[in-house]
Scaffold this motif. Sequence first.
Motif, short mmCIF file in Angstrom:
data_model
loop_
_atom_site.label_atom_id
_atom_site.label_comp_id
_atom_site.label_asym_id
_atom_site.label_seq_id
_atom_site.Cartn_x
_atom_site.Cartn_y
_atom_site.Cartn_z
N THR A 1 -10.27 4.43 0.38
CA THR A 1 -9.53 4.01 -0.80
C THR A 1 -8.16 3.52 -0.39
O THR A 1 -7.40 4.25 0.27
CB THR A 1 -9.38 5.19 -1.79
OG1 THR A 1 -10.66 5.71 -2.08
CG2 THR A 1 -8.71 4.74 -3.06
N SER B 1 -4.66 2.25 -1.92
CA SER B 1 -3.93 2.29 -3.19
C SER B 1 -2.54 1.68 -3.05
O SER B 1 -1.86 1.89 -2.04
CB SER B 1 -3.76 3.73 -3.67
OG SER B 1 -5.01 4.35 -3.81
N SER B 2 -2.14 0.97 -4.10
CA SER B 2 -0.76 0.50 -4.23
C SER B 2 -0.24 1.07 -5.54
O SER B 2 -0.95 1.81 -6.22
CB SER B 2 -0.70 -1.03 -4.23
OG SER B 2 -1.25 -1.55 -5.42
N LEU C 1 0.82 -1.21 0.00
CA LEU C 1 0.00 0.00 0.00
C LEU C 1 0.86 1.27 0.00
O LEU C 1 1.88 1.34 0.69
CB LEU C 1 -0.94 0.03 1.20
CG LEU C 1 -2.04 -1.04 1.20
CD1 LEU C 1 -2.87 -0.95 2.48
CD2 LEU C 1 -2.92 -0.91 -0.01
N GLU D 1 -1.07 4.46 -0.24
CA GLU D 1 -1.97 5.47 0.32
C GLU D 1 -3.25 4.82 0.85
O GLU D 1 -3.77 3.89 0.24
CB GLU D 1 -2.39 6.49 -0.74
CG GLU D 1 -1.30 7.43 -1.19
CD GLU D 1 -1.84 8.41 -2.21
OE1 GLU D 1 -1.79 9.62 -1.93
OE2 GLU D 1 -2.31 7.95 -3.27
N ASP E 1 -2.56 -1.03 -8.18
CA ASP E 1 -3.97 -1.37 -7.99
C ASP E 1 -4.58 -0.55 -6.87
O ASP E 1 -3.88 0.18 -6.16
CB ASP E 1 -4.08 -2.86 -7.65
CG ASP E 1 -5.32 -3.51 -8.25
OD1 ASP E 1 -6.20 -2.79 -8.77
OD2 ASP E 1 -5.40 -4.75 -8.20
N PHE E 2 -5.89 -0.68 -6.70
CA PHE E 2 -6.58 0.02 -5.62
C PHE E 2 -7.85 -0.75 -5.25
O PHE E 2 -8.36 -1.55 -6.02
CB PHE E 2 -6.92 1.46 -6.01
CG PHE E 2 -7.95 1.57 -7.10
CD1 PHE E 2 -9.30 1.71 -6.78
CD2 PHE E 2 -7.57 1.52 -8.43
CE1 PHE E 2 -10.25 1.80 -7.78
CE2 PHE E 2 -8.52 1.61 -9.44
CZ PHE E 2 -9.86 1.75 -9.11
#
Length: 174
Positions: free
Chosen positions: A101, A103-104, A86, A88, A107-108
């Motif tokens: 949310t 996020s990486s 991750l 975020e 992807d998310f």
Amino acid sequence: MENNRAYTIRKGFLIPLGLLLLQSLALFVVCLVKGEPLAKVVILGAIIVPIAGLFVESVWRRVLIEETGITVFKVLRKKTLLYSDLTEVETVQVRKRAFLTLSSEEDFLILSNAYAGFPSLVHELLARVPEATISAETRKMAQNPPMKSSDIVSCWFGVLLLTLILYSQLGGAF
């Protein structure tokens, strides 16, 4: 020992949505049997399709919080993000509707407060993700996660309305 926890969409939403779908199907059958105009049957059929889609998607949707990552199950698909990947963890909040949310780089995932035990989900998730990925808005939202009930009220209103329509279609008088 694994410490996994699953979260599903609130039953308080699934029950009236399921009743709404059943009533819509019953009304569709009544309209067919009574020989209602084709336009009325087609419009009712067009209304049933998104209700059925929403119901099926809601029943299947599940979030699994695991030791190493989070997995979201949807109809015929699933997505997993590892906490270590991750970058975020953000929050978007519109009135009582909250979206988390994750996020990486590649992807998310988006989680809403439609899940039963959303406050617990948020706290458990934030305890596992890297501290540096959590935004200030997310930390603030986590202190008092919003609970949304207008979707449940809307579904029950739809159930009441369809009950009256079915009663009328079956020969009842107002």
